[in-house]
Write an enzyme that holds these catalytic residues in place. Structure first.
Site, PDB file in Angstrom:
ATOM      1  N   TYR A 278      -6.391   4.960  -0.068  1.00  0.00           N
ATOM      2  CA  TYR A 278      -7.954   4.522   0.044  1.00  0.00           C
ATOM      3  C   TYR A 278      -8.136   3.801   1.406  1.00  0.00           C
ATOM      4  O   TYR A 278      -9.407   3.500   1.710  1.00  0.00           O
ATOM      5  CB  TYR A 278      -8.200   3.756  -1.019  1.00  0.00           C
ATOM      6  CG  TYR A 278      -8.041   2.252  -1.118  1.00  0.00           C
ATOM      7  CD1 TYR A 278      -9.029   1.245  -0.757  1.00  0.00           C
ATOM      8  CD2 TYR A 278      -6.822   1.666  -1.420  1.00  0.00           C
ATOM      9  CE1 TYR A 278      -8.564  -0.114  -0.654  1.00  0.00           C
ATOM     10  CE2 TYR A 278      -6.262   0.277  -1.316  1.00  0.00           C
ATOM     11  CZ  TYR A 278      -7.369  -0.381  -0.851  1.00  0.00           C
ATOM     12  OH  TYR A 278      -6.992  -1.754  -0.589  1.00  0.00           O
TER      13      TYR A 278
ATOM     14  N   HIS B  57     -13.592  -1.489   0.984  1.00  0.00           N
ATOM     15  CA  HIS B  57     -12.627  -2.477   1.211  1.00  0.00           C
ATOM     16  C   HIS B  57     -13.538  -3.697   0.494  1.00  0.00           C
ATOM     17  O   HIS B  57     -14.796  -3.841   0.683  1.00  0.00           O
ATOM     18  CB  HIS B  57     -12.462  -2.816   2.607  1.00  0.00           C
ATOM     19  CG  HIS B  57     -11.940  -4.231   2.791  1.00  0.00           C
ATOM     20  ND1 HIS B  57     -10.751  -4.310   2.290  1.00  0.00           N
ATOM     21  CD2 HIS B  57     -12.098  -5.257   3.566  1.00  0.00           C
ATOM     22  CE1 HIS B  57     -10.148  -5.593   2.533  1.00  0.00           C
ATOM     23  NE2 HIS B  57     -10.942  -6.029   3.397  1.00  0.00           N
TER      24      HIS B  57
ATOM     25  N   TRP C  33       0.970  -1.194  -0.018  1.00  0.00           N
ATOM     26  CA  TRP C  33      -0.022   0.041  -0.060  1.00  0.00           C
ATOM     27  C   TRP C  33       0.823   1.218  -0.085  1.00  0.00           C
ATOM     28  O   TRP C  33       0.306   2.356   0.259  1.00  0.00           O
ATOM     29  CB  TRP C  33      -1.027   0.083   1.268  1.00  0.00           C
ATOM     30  CG  TRP C  33      -2.107  -1.077   1.081  1.00  0.00           C
ATOM     31  CD1 TRP C  33      -3.180  -0.406   0.812  1.00  0.00           C
ATOM     32  CD2 TRP C  33      -2.140  -2.386   1.369  1.00  0.00           C
ATOM     33  NE1 TRP C  33      -4.366  -1.570   0.769  1.00  0.00           N
ATOM     34  CE2 TRP C  33      -3.611  -2.785   1.098  1.00  0.00           C
ATOM     35  CE3 TRP C  33      -1.258  -3.295   1.696  1.00  0.00           C
ATOM     36  CZ2 TRP C  33      -4.014  -4.060   1.114  1.00  0.00           C
ATOM     37  CZ3 TRP C  33      -1.777  -4.596   1.848  1.00  0.00           C
ATOM     38  CH2 TRP C  33      -2.972  -4.966   1.626  1.00  0.00           C
TER      39      TRP C  33
ATOM     40  N   CYS D  92      -6.690  -4.575  -1.532  1.00  0.00           N
ATOM     41  CA  CYS D  92      -7.854  -5.455  -1.544  1.00  0.00           C
ATOM     42  C   CYS D  92      -8.701  -6.013  -2.636  1.00  0.00           C
ATOM     43  O   CYS D  92      -8.989  -7.080  -2.654  1.00  0.00           O
ATOM     44  CB  CYS D  92      -8.818  -4.790  -0.703  1.00  0.00           C
ATOM     45  SG  CYS D  92      -9.786  -3.442  -1.405  1.00  0.00           S
TER      46      CYS D  92
END
Length: 744
Positions: free
Chosen positions: A577, A394, A300, A335
């Site tokens: 995010y 998510h 990430w 994700c």
């Protein structure tokens, strides 16, 4: 003298040096009689002739006068009855692929006509390296009613020397790749066909069979959740939903073998592979690389130098085939990549599944049902002390199965999540958790229902922290988290809101009962209910393209009959995010005066040059406005995620849209910025029409355009898409697609 008089007292000597050289491989010797059979790819040699008893004086008798097998036809072409009847005709595979709990046919040619009265034969199926009847890894199937095993067998047709045999695998049999033999029983021994790879077959889960644990009694849903390769994954913000196209590609060449390799790699015992609960739990751990060298490495950070950026992938095929060939985890995923590849795994094996997106998903780090936001005495957010994050969205998966391990009523859709967030029983995995149990607050049921419950039900609690460190809740927002849960509509390209499957609507008695139930099982909720301020604060919904200047209009509404003064803090930051802040680009502290029952607008100008240099991928701006009312000391707050719109790729297809006719796909992109884009990757693929392809451009100067043309040949009729992405460090998440229908 006696012996004892001559004895020498032993003296201790130094310990011998540690052994050098390679260590011996640890085995299970002494612990289990044979190693646990956990590899579908390894097999055992079955003898061609097994004689009974010892040989006579002249050796073993010849078996020539008995029935001999000349040929076996697996009837495995995509247009033959097996693949059509078992809904496996779309698999790009030369092998027979069938589903359990449903009959398939094989044709056996003998050296003479079969005589039921005197000829005895069986069709044998073996899987793994140590086949045993009692373990379900060796299954003989007999043609006569008098003698049957766990799999049913019958002769459906005889003509001359050819016998057609119908075989029904048990509805709970092991899922995987089997070898098939035909064996003839004679008085002296058993004669078998030679090992021949063309007689291997795959047996999958069967959502069409009522006795299978994954049975889904809805043809439209089955078509979508098992047979559809084209996916749409939702992202962005709940009031500005964006779509990402994905090619699950579960029928592509090599994908089924990759799914079996994942189970082999996890050393999952073969005997557990017929249970969808065990298969999905194991896979949720294996799809991330944490603690088991699984499929995908999460990243990430924004730095993807050593792999592919998560936003660049267009489908699962590349990822699964690369993992199988390199035997190394693939870089990188976030994700939706985990959820999409997991979806491919589930649909490929025949477990109905879909990708769902939860908007404002709570990931609280301390296991309570609260997401804490901490303000100082003046009402300004304290970034250092605010630890919990709310993901803008998510993605996870739902798969459909019965749950015989839970009380009745908790079967159906189950949440499984491969994104490594928290450990479950010591490993990064999540689920299967019953959606029904989550809705009713029955979070004691395995697996991980409490974690998913918190993702959709947390309260956002604003605390005011005084200088001496005491904290007092000043505002509780019970509706922000789990604002909306979306998935793709079956058989359509529209979205479907399934929030009501996870929770009752706010304020209903059932909702309160579910939350009370969850508290009984140990979920801590915020009990306090601070009085609402008599001033409301509303932030607008904005649609802004990346690189634009824009105005942020705040609306303050005084609902009281008295004058109100608000000391306001406006905070704008760039966020990932996952809700984690990257950097702050805006901070203002206006004072707003409100007459009785009056509405006042406060406008803040946001310049692109302020936020552009801080942007991280997925380009989200997060505004938090907090304020304290001087007259009452009450706190007002509002939060808004603004997803910046990226430029689009144009994708066009031309040519005759017919099976086996050559077509052309063209991708076009113009760099709209005043700076060059460097290190640009473009990817393109399409279900049933094009395997993944990619191009690299080291530089796209400001204002310049590129065109990439690729020829392809559709091999399947029906509606499909070609999807493309463009990705580089300065600009992520640019995509486009073309939808078209291929004629047969």
């Amino acid at each position: 003298t006696t012996m004892s008089d001559q004895s020498v007292t032993p003296t201790p000597s130094p310990a011998p040096p540690p052994p050098t050289g390679p260590r011996p491989k640890m085995t299970s010797r002494g612990r289990t009689t044979v190693p646990v059979d956990s590899s579908n790819s390894s097999s055992t040699d079955v003898p061609e002739i097994e004689y009974f008893g010892a040989p006579g004086p002249r050796g073993f008798p010849p078996l020539t006068e008995y029935l001999d097998i000349w040929d076996v036809d697996m009837m495995k072409r995509p247009d033959e009855s097996n693949k059509m009847g078992h809904h496996t005709m779309l698999f790009n595979s030369d092998y027979l692929i069938v589903r359990r709990g449903q009959e398939f046919q094989v044709k056996i040619t003998f050296n003479r006509p079969y005589k039921p009265a005197e000829d005895k034969f069986a069709v044998e199926f073996v899987i793994g390296s140590s086949p045993q009847y009692s373990k379900g890894t060796y299954i003989p199937v007999f043609p006569t009613k008098e003698r049957q095993s766990t799999w049913e067998g019958r002769i459906t047709n005889t003509s001359d020397n050819v016998v057609t045999m119908g075989i029904t695998p048990a509805a709970n049999c092991i899922v995987g790749k089997y070898h098939m033999y035909v064996a003839v029983l004679t008085p002296h021994g058993i004669r078998r066909t030679k090992r021949d790879n063309s007689r291997d077959l795959y047996i999958l889960f069967n959502p069409w069979a009522a006795d299978d644990a994954v049975f889904l009694n809805d043809e439209k849903e089955r078509k979508e959740c098992v047979m559809t390769e084209m996916g749409i994954i939702y992202h962005g913000a709940y009031d500005d939903v964006a779509e990402r196209d994905w090619n699950y590609g579960q029928f592509n060449y090599g994908v089924l073998d990759a799914c079996l390799y994942i189970m082999d790699r996890s050393e999952m015992p073969i005997t557990n592979r017929g249970d969808p609960i065990k298969v999905t739990r194991k896979a949720s751990a294996m799809l991330n690389s944490r603690d088991d060298e699984g499929v995908l490495v999460g990243n990430w950070s924004g730095d993807y130098t050593y792999g592919v950026a998560p936003t660049s992938w267009t489908g699962s095929t590349d990822i699964l085939l690369s993992y199988t060939s390199s035997k190394m985890p693939i870089c990188y995923a976030q994700c939706w990549v985990y959820a999409a590849v997991f979806n491919t795994f589930l649909r490929c094996l025949g477990i109905p599944s879909r990708v769902v997106t939860n908007f404002y998903s709570a990931h609280d780090n301390d296991g309570n049902l609260k997401t804490d936001i901490i303000l100082d005495e003046n009402g300004r957010i304290d970034r250092n002390r605010t630890r919990d994050s709310i993901w803008n969205y998510h993605c996870w998966n739902e798969c459909y199965m019965s749950r015989p391990d839970l009380p009745p009523g908790f079967g159906g859709w189950q949440v499984v999540d491969a994104t490594p967030q928290e450990t479950s029983d010591g490993m990064y995995r999540c689920g299967p958790a019953s959606v029904q149990a989550i809705k009713h607050g029955q979070i004691c049921y395995p697996f991980d229902a409490a974690f998913v419950f918190a993702e959709v039900n947390s309260d956002v609690v604003f605390y005011s922290r005084s200088k001496d460190g005491t904290m007092e809740p000043v505002k509780v927002n019970r509706t922000h988290v789990g604002r909306m849960v979306l998935t793709k509509s079956p058989g359509d390209v529209t979205r479907r809101d399934i929030t009501n499957q996870y929770k009752f609507s706010e304020g209903r008695t059932e909702e309160r009962t579910a939350l009370e139930k969850a508290e009984e099982y140990g979920c801590k909720r915020e009990k306090s209910d601070p009085a609402l301020a008599d001033v409301d604060l509303v932030l607008p919904t904005l649609e802004i393209s990346i690189g634009d200047d824009f105005e942020l209009n705040l609306e303050f509404i005084n609902r009281s009959d008295e004058q109100r003064t608000a000391d306001v803090y406006i905070n704008g930051s760039v966020v990932y995010y996952t809700g984690v802040t990257s950097s702050e680009f805006l901070f203002r502290t206006p004072t707003v005066n409100l007459g009785p029952q009056k509405t006042v607008k406060e406008t803040v100008m946001v310049e692109s040059k302020k936020y552009m240099k801080h942007l991280v991928e997925q380009a989200n701006l997060h505004f938090i406005v907090t304020g304290k009312i001087r007259e009452t000391g009450q706190i007002v707050t509002a939060m808004k995620v603004v997803t910046l719109r990226n430029p689009k790729l144009t994708v066009e297809v031309s040519g005759v849209a017919k099976v086996s006719e050559e077509m052309m796909a063209t991708v076009e992109f113009t760099n709209p910025f005043s700076f060059s884009l460097e290190g640009v990757y473009i990817r393109m693929e399409g279900p049933g029409v094009m395997m993944p392809k990619n191009r690299y451009y080291s530089l796209i100067p400001a204002g310049s355009s590129l065109t990439w043309t690729e020829l392809f040949i559709p091999h399947r009729a029906g509606e499909t898409r070609v999807i493309a992405t463009l990705d580089c460090p300065a600009l992520r998440q640019v995509h486009g697609q073309a939808t078209f229908t291929v004629e047969a």
